[in-house]
Write an enzyme that holds these catalytic residues in place. Structure first.
Site: not given
Length: 582
Positions: A65, A142, A166
């Site tokens: 990420k 996320s 997330s």
């Protein structure tokens, strides 16, 4: 002043540029589902010479990420203004580096929600990664890009972060495994902080063996002998928040029974347990509402509120100076959350930290070293793309309420896919005590294949002979016990008995209707509405279900829908009266 012809030329060039960017974006999405924001390559060291064992993650690829530092690259944090105002990282985050040292090859950085502040996965600036498991649905956030990269088979595993949801939500929405470790178990150095008291480094995989291997590398814990769980606790009040509780319960109960035996299963009202073990919750809620407590609000809801306060305050502490100086552009939803965070003060934060300590002690006492808590990961299927209006506050609230248990206690949690409902992924979660990460990874490995078989059987309507739906006598006995408890006004017990009846026969409208009556008596209006809706699906002319759903909706403020329910009940009642009169 520019001439009209020059204006048209500039306009044409602008449109051409937009078209080129659009085509470029579409080409990128078709190539990698829009998962990656940049490609790179971090190669592992050479394999050691025999007899030394090869690296544990040899021949595996992974992505990270865009919240993790990678030396020489700017960490984008999901926002172009952040990327513009920050320098390339001087060193790689330890979590990333240790995976490379263990033999895995990092191939790129993945998209994420802005500032890690959403559960949807839609990003105004960079677009939305395509959910390979349900292309018309959001991938979840996320850590959207990391989940999509794994679900699409582009990498073997991927790193994300999980503060309030997330990793677990995108794992559930994309139909893959997602692991949130115990808080503090994995270093967050080199990771842009969101709210450090809750932040964790998590990871995704399609295969439970890969999930486990990655976990052993990241956790760096000493070897412990594998053991089976002796207690699997079904959190009934958490399942009542789910629109898919019948599927989830049937699949997981059958899987537990086949893997470990029925004797390990027990039921629990998690909210009731925590309310008795976390006394500071009452103090926190009392301060929030100026001393006027609403006894109809569940303990789990208060925990969710406490976690939100902590997240907002720490986000503000970490990023207020940058936001006020740069004045970045945020997308819809993110800007409102950032604004709310900047307006947060420290009045309740000390109480929340005490709540965290009490909650961790309570969960560790409940689960010990051999217990697993079972609950839904999300309350329903992934919302549709570009449909923020359809992502109701109710859905968002139920999602965060379910996920707040591990968040507030720091326990480890894993999301496991259990097939699809109407073409959309469904998931279940297992939680172990803080520090029980390896135990939880071993449990996932042991039960995963059975869960997938049971999910397939449920989806095809060919459930095993152990399916409780084949025990109508037990269902009726449980219903009668529920009726007795209801008459005694012991509504909690009534709900438990009616839930048992539903577990034994999920096609009987009366059981849902009766449980709805008990929920109404407890002022649990969302649950009552959901049960009545299920009863009506099973029996279109169920007058009591329409009346009870109308009552629930009236209390929830859905006046138009309540009026329609009362009108429908009256219509069926008058029809029955006319038939009887003849």
């Amino acid at each position: 002043m520019a001439s009209p012809s020059n204006i048209w030329v500039l306009l044409g060039l602008g449109i051409a540029g937009i078209l080129l960017l659009t085509r470029s974006r579409k080409k990128q999405i078709s190539k990698d589902f829009g998962a990656f924001i940049k490609y790179l390559e971090l190669l592992p060291p050479p394999q050691p010479a025999p007899p030394i064992a090869p690296h544990p993650l040899s021949n595996l690829t992974f992505a990270v990420k865009d919240i993790f530092d990678v030396e020489g690259f700017i960490t984008g944090f999901g926002n172009p203004d952040w990327e513009r105002t920050h320098e390339p990282a001087l060193r790689t985050a330890p979590a990333v580096a240790c995976l490379v040292q263990a033999g895995a090859t990092c191939v790129g950085k993945t998209h994420m929600d802005e500032m890690a502040y959403s559960l949807i996965g839609e990003n105004k600036h960079y677009g939305t990664p395509v959910n390979p498991a349900a292309t018309s649905r959001v991938p979840g956030g996320s850590s959207s890009g990391s989940a999509v990269a794994v679900a699409a088979g582009l990498v073997d595993f991927a790193l994300g972060t999980d503060t309030r949801c997330s990793v677990r939500v995108p794992a559930a929405f994309c139909g893959i495994l997602g692991f949130r470790p115990s808080h503090g178990a994995i270093s967050c150095i080199g990771v842009v902080p969101m709210a450090q008291s809750i932040d964790t480094v998590g990871w995704f995989a399609r295969d439970p063996d890969v999930l486990r291997k990655v976990g052993h590398v990241l956790l760096q814990q000493s070897y412990v002998e594998q053991k089976q769980p002796r207690r699997l606790l079904i959190a009934d009040d958490c399942f009542s928040l789910s629109d898919l509780q019948n599927r989830q319960l049937t699949v997981i109960l059958n899987s537990i029974e086949k893997t470990y035996g029925r004797q390990v299963i027990s039921r629990i009202k998690l909210g009731d347990y925590l309310s008795s073990k976390v006394p500071t919750l009452v103090k926190f809620e009392s301060k929030q509402v100026n001393g006027k407590l609403d006894t109809s609000i569940s303990c789990l809801t208060i925990i969710n509120r406490a976690l939100e306060v902590l997240q907002r305050y720490e986000f503000k502490t970490n990023h207020e100076d940058w936001i006020r100086s740069v004045k970045p552009t945020f997308g819809p939803g993110i800007s409102e959350r950032v604004k709310a965070a900047l307006e947060t003060n420290s009045d309740f934060v000390e109480d929340v930290h005490i709540v965290r300590e009490e909650a961790r002690a309570a969960m560790n006492e409940l689960l010990l070293t051999d217990g697993i808590l079972v609950m839904p990961t999300a309350p329903g299927v992934p919302p549709k793309l570009q449909s923020r209006g359809s992502l109701s506050e109710d859905y968002r609230s139920r999602t965060f309420t379910l996920l707040s248990v591990a968040g507030i206690s720091g326990c480890c949690q894993v999301s496991i896919p259990i097939g699809k409902h109407n073409g959309c992924p469904v998931a279940i979660s297992l939680i172990a005590k803080h520090g029980g990460d390896r135990f939880l990874l071993d449990t996932v490995r042991a039960i995963y294949s059975v869960v997938q078989k049971e999910a397939e059987a449920y989806g095809s309507g060919t459930g095993s002979s152990s399916n409780a739906a084949l025990r109508p006598e037990a269902a009726e006995a449980a219903k009668e016990k529920g009726n007795i408890a209801f008459k005694k006004k012991d509504f909690k017990a009534a709900i438990e008995y009616y839930s048992e009846a539903i577990h034994c026969d999920e096609k009987n409208a009366t059981y849902y209707n009766n449980r709805a009556a008990a929920y109404l008596a407890m002022c649990s209006f969302h649950q009552a509405e959901a049960d009545c809706t299920k009863a009506i699906e099973l029996d279109k002319k169920n007058v009591k279900a329409y009346l009870r759903r109308g009552t629930a909706r009236e209390f929830l403020g859905y006046y138009k829908e309540a009026d329609e329910d009362f009108g429908q009940a009256l219509l069926f009642f008058e029809f029955e009266e006319a038939v009887v009169g003849k």
